[in-house]
Design an enzyme around this catalytic site. Structure first.
Site, PDB file in Angstrom:
ATOM      1  N   HIS A 174      84.630  83.902 108.146  1.00 22.32           N
ATOM      2  CA  HIS A 174      83.525  85.208 107.779  1.00 22.32           C
ATOM      3  C   HIS A 174      82.071  84.844 107.969  1.00 22.32           C
ATOM      4  O   HIS A 174      81.275  85.477 108.841  1.00 22.32           O
ATOM      5  CB  HIS A 174      83.837  86.105 106.857  1.00 22.32           C
ATOM      6  CG  HIS A 174      82.953  86.907 106.256  1.00 22.32           C
ATOM      7  ND1 HIS A 174      83.112  88.495 106.396  1.00 22.32           N
ATOM      8  CD2 HIS A 174      81.641  86.679 105.804  1.00 22.32           C
ATOM      9  CE1 HIS A 174      82.089  89.105 105.913  1.00 22.32           C
ATOM     10  NE2 HIS A 174      81.158  88.180 105.687  1.00 22.32           N
ATOM     11  N   GLU A 175      81.769  83.810 107.299  1.00 27.28           N
ATOM     12  CA  GLU A 175      80.262  83.108 107.178  1.00 27.28           C
ATOM     13  C   GLU A 175      80.042  82.630 108.789  1.00 27.28           C
ATOM     14  O   GLU A 175      78.883  82.805 109.285  1.00 27.28           O
ATOM     15  CB  GLU A 175      80.193  82.205 106.290  1.00 27.28           C
ATOM     16  CG  GLU A 175      80.245  82.632 104.983  1.00 27.28           C
ATOM     17  CD  GLU A 175      79.771  83.924 104.567  1.00 27.28           C
ATOM     18  OE1 GLU A 175      78.691  84.137 105.079  1.00 27.28           O
ATOM     19  OE2 GLU A 175      80.169  84.533 103.619  1.00 27.28           O
TER      20      GLU A 175
ATOM     21  N   HIS B 248      79.020  85.387 110.860  1.00 29.84           N
ATOM     22  CA  HIS B 248      77.423  85.828 110.797  1.00 29.84           C
ATOM     23  C   HIS B 248      76.620  84.917 111.532  1.00 29.84           C
ATOM     24  O   HIS B 248      75.860  85.262 112.253  1.00 29.84           O
ATOM     25  CB  HIS B 248      76.966  85.689 109.187  1.00 29.84           C
ATOM     26  CG  HIS B 248      77.450  87.068 108.441  1.00 29.84           C
ATOM     27  ND1 HIS B 248      77.286  88.156 108.885  1.00 29.84           N
ATOM     28  CD2 HIS B 248      78.120  87.083 107.229  1.00 29.84           C
ATOM     29  CE1 HIS B 248      77.645  89.012 108.216  1.00 29.84           C
ATOM     30  NE2 HIS B 248      78.242  88.443 106.927  1.00 29.84           N
TER      31      HIS B 248
ATOM     32  N   GLU C 232      79.056  93.679 107.850  1.00 27.37           N
ATOM     33  CA  GLU C 232      80.090  93.165 107.058  1.00 27.37           C
ATOM     34  C   GLU C 232      81.446  93.367 107.802  1.00 27.37           C
ATOM     35  O   GLU C 232      82.262  92.445 107.980  1.00 27.37           O
ATOM     36  CB  GLU C 232      80.105  93.586 105.838  1.00 27.37           C
ATOM     37  CG  GLU C 232      78.785  93.242 104.779  1.00 27.37           C
ATOM     38  CD  GLU C 232      78.666  91.511 104.849  1.00 27.37           C
ATOM     39  OE1 GLU C 232      79.666  90.940 104.786  1.00 27.37           O
ATOM     40  OE2 GLU C 232      77.568  91.086 104.986  1.00 27.37           O
TER      41      GLU C 232
END
Lengths: 310, 265
Positions: free
Chosen positions: A142-143, A146, A217
């Protein structure tokens, strides 16, 4: 929205954020100039300009020192570093970003910095204790999502440019409420500053919101599913985050939007009511739901009949 | 054949009483001088074509011609514009194909790095196991053969097949080592086991990225406008690596409509 459009939009928004930061301070400078004269406009503009330039290059390090995230090696945290390596290979990054760790029992993670080459991902020690290998990889993906989507520069700039107003406002607010007791009515200027800050803080938070939609998100969750090919892992990790009630020590409004899960959820009183008004994250339930749709599974069936932690 | 220039004076079409008095002299003199020059320099089959408004008859004569010229200029501009746009479009598509091809290439080199790391680790593992179980020769041979196949594999498909064999053989080697508690307890063996597991995870991650990029690249090469440019620029489809089910290569679509934060700030 394709990845390229997302990247382009992030780049434009980063530029606009810096520009509007500059404009706000030129406006403040003009007002001060009108009231006091002298070199106020030039001085204030110069300070704001320097800060903006500094922020553009050093936002990652600034956030690291605010949150207490320190660089770690593979020898110290092999599982974490491996999870980051795997996720960045899966995302096709040219090199894995640096890895930082925050000493905090609350499970959370964030990414900050500029380009994919200078960005880093950070996890709290609480996260490392709570997640198994599969879930840790999903959170790191997930990071990394980003980082790959170029969200990090925009999010970091939002933290250091807009968030700094919220940060100062929080401090000033506390000072105006608690610090003013001794000299009641003694310093009207301080009271005025306090009231101005009271108004400014939510506006600044709303500014962060404007720059960063909550859609980001969902997109990073989708990226994680794409990178690991395992939406179930992330759903399980989000469920664990939801069940956990530990409070992050360094939580503040300036950096709240960086984390995978909002660190302000457990705050009490005034801050809690403000943060629900200006939430930076969609609810974990709706994120789990959207992951269930991507992967075509049902989380309750995955978790099974084990008793809930709460 | 020469005409008396003075008579052309009449053809100027300037009616003296319509001209503002002060300008008359100027106007007439300039127009006249120009016309005289024009007439003198023309060839016998040419008309005098003066675009200025003053000699009225010249304008009426060339109006049609002027319109034709203007129309053809517009057409030339339009056609040139379309050609330039087509050129730019071609360049864009070409560049996108190059970029996607490079991405796939990078994806492959990621896999390659991990495959190399795996082939480097295997002899150490074999040595470690030999120290405790020297008589399990069949397994060692199988592992070594699979490793050699992986080293010599040329295409992604071949490498995929060889890698599958290596996975099987290494799995068998670990199964054999289960019978030797001392081996399992040795630090070296545990380290190698961890490294190999990590390599397998990384191969899986690199494979996912590579197959996704190849899938996108290949479908670009098969769709219309890119198809033509791919032919001309000799772009070729790439092979998948260990693709078990075709759906694996497709990127999961992110649904945004269901979320609470659907609006973009």
């Amino acid at each position: 929205m394709t990845l390229e459009e997302q990247i382009r939009s992030n780049r434009i928004r980063s530029g606009m954020l810096v520009l509007s930061f500059g404009l706000v301070f030129v406006a403040i400078g003009t007002a001060v100039q009108a009231m006091y004269g002298g070199f106020s406009l030039i001085a204030i503009s110069a300070i704001a300009f320097t800060y903006a330039i500094f922020s553009w290059f050093a936002n990652g390090r600034m956030i690291a020192s605010w949150t207490g995230a320190r660089l770690v090696t593979k020898e110290e945290y092999p599982e974490l570093v491996r999870a980051v390596e795997n996720a960045s290979i899966g995302a096709g990054l040219e090199q894995p970003p640096q890895v930082r760790v925050v000493d905090d029992p609350c499970p959370n993670a964030f990414a900050a910095g500029g380009s994919p080459k200078s960005a880093y991902v950070a996890a709290t020690t609480g996260l490392l204790g709570l997640m198994d290998k599969r879930e840790l990889e999903a959170v790191m993906a997930h990071e990394i999502g980003h980082v790959r989507n170029r969200d990090v520069r925009l999010m970091s700039l939002a933290a250091v440019l807009v968030g700094v107003v919220a940060l100062v406002a929080d401090i000033a607010l506390r000072f105006a409420i608690f610090g003013g007791g001794k000299r009641r009515g003694g310093n009207p200027i301080l009271m005025i500053v306090g009231i101005v800050m009271l108004i400014l803080a939510p506006i600044a938070a709303a500014g962060i919101q404007m720059a960063l939609s909550r859609r980001r998100e969902y997109l990073a969750d989708g990226s994680s599913a794409e990178i690991t090919g395992d939406p179930e892992g992330l759903a399980l990790a989000l469920w664990k985050l939801k069940e956990d009630k530990t409070e992050l020590r360094h939580a503040n409004r300036a950096t709240a939007h960086l984390y995978i899960e909002t660190p302000l959820n457990n705050a009490k009183g005034l801050r809690a009511s403000l943060s629900s008004l200006f939430a930076t994250h969609p609810s974990l339930d709706s994120r789990i739901e959207s992951l269930e749709r991507i992967g075509g599974f049902s989380l309750p069936a995955l978790i099974g009949p084990q008793p809930r932690l709460s | 054949m020469s005409e008396p220039v003075e008579q052309l004076d009449l053809a100027l079409g300037v009616e003296a009483h319509r001209i503002v008095v002060g300008e008359v002299g100027d106007e007439r003199a300039r127009a006249r001088a120009k016309l005289i020059g024009e007439v003198r320099s023309r060839r016998s089959d040419q008309r005098v074509n003066v675009f200025s408004r003053r000699p009225g008859h010249a304008e009426t004569l060339s109006k049609k011609g002027a319109r034709i010229i203007a129309l053809s200029v517009i057409w030339i501009i339009v056609i040139a514009g379309v050609v330039v746009l087509l050129g730019l479009w071609t360049v864009l598509i070409f560049n996108r194909l190059v970029r996607m091809g490079n991405e796939a290439k990078r994806g492959w080199s990621n896999i390659d790095v991990q495959l190399k790391r795996r082939t480097d680790l295997i002899p150490n593992l074999v040595e470690a196991v030999k120290g405790y179980a020297a008589h399990e020769r069949a397994v060692f041979e199988e592992v070594t053969a699979a490793r050699t196949a992986l080293q010599t594999a040329g295409s992604p498909a071949e490498a995929g097949e060889a890698n599958r064999q290596v996975t099987e053989a290494v799995g068998r080697l670990f199964a054999v080592s289960e019978a030797y508690p001392q081996l399992r307890a040795s630090e070296n063996f545990q380290m190698l086991q961890g490294e190999l597991t990590d390599t397998e995870d990384k191969i899986a991650a690199a494979r996912r990225f590579y197959n996704q990029t190849v899938y996108q690249y290949n479908s670009r090469l098969q769709s219309f406008p890119d198809l033509v440019i791919a032919r001309l620029g000799s772009f070729h489809e790439r092979e998948f690596f260990e693709l078990e089910e075709p759906s694996e290569a497709q990127v999961p679509t992110v649904e945004l409509s269901g979320g609470a934060g659907g609006s973009d700030g």
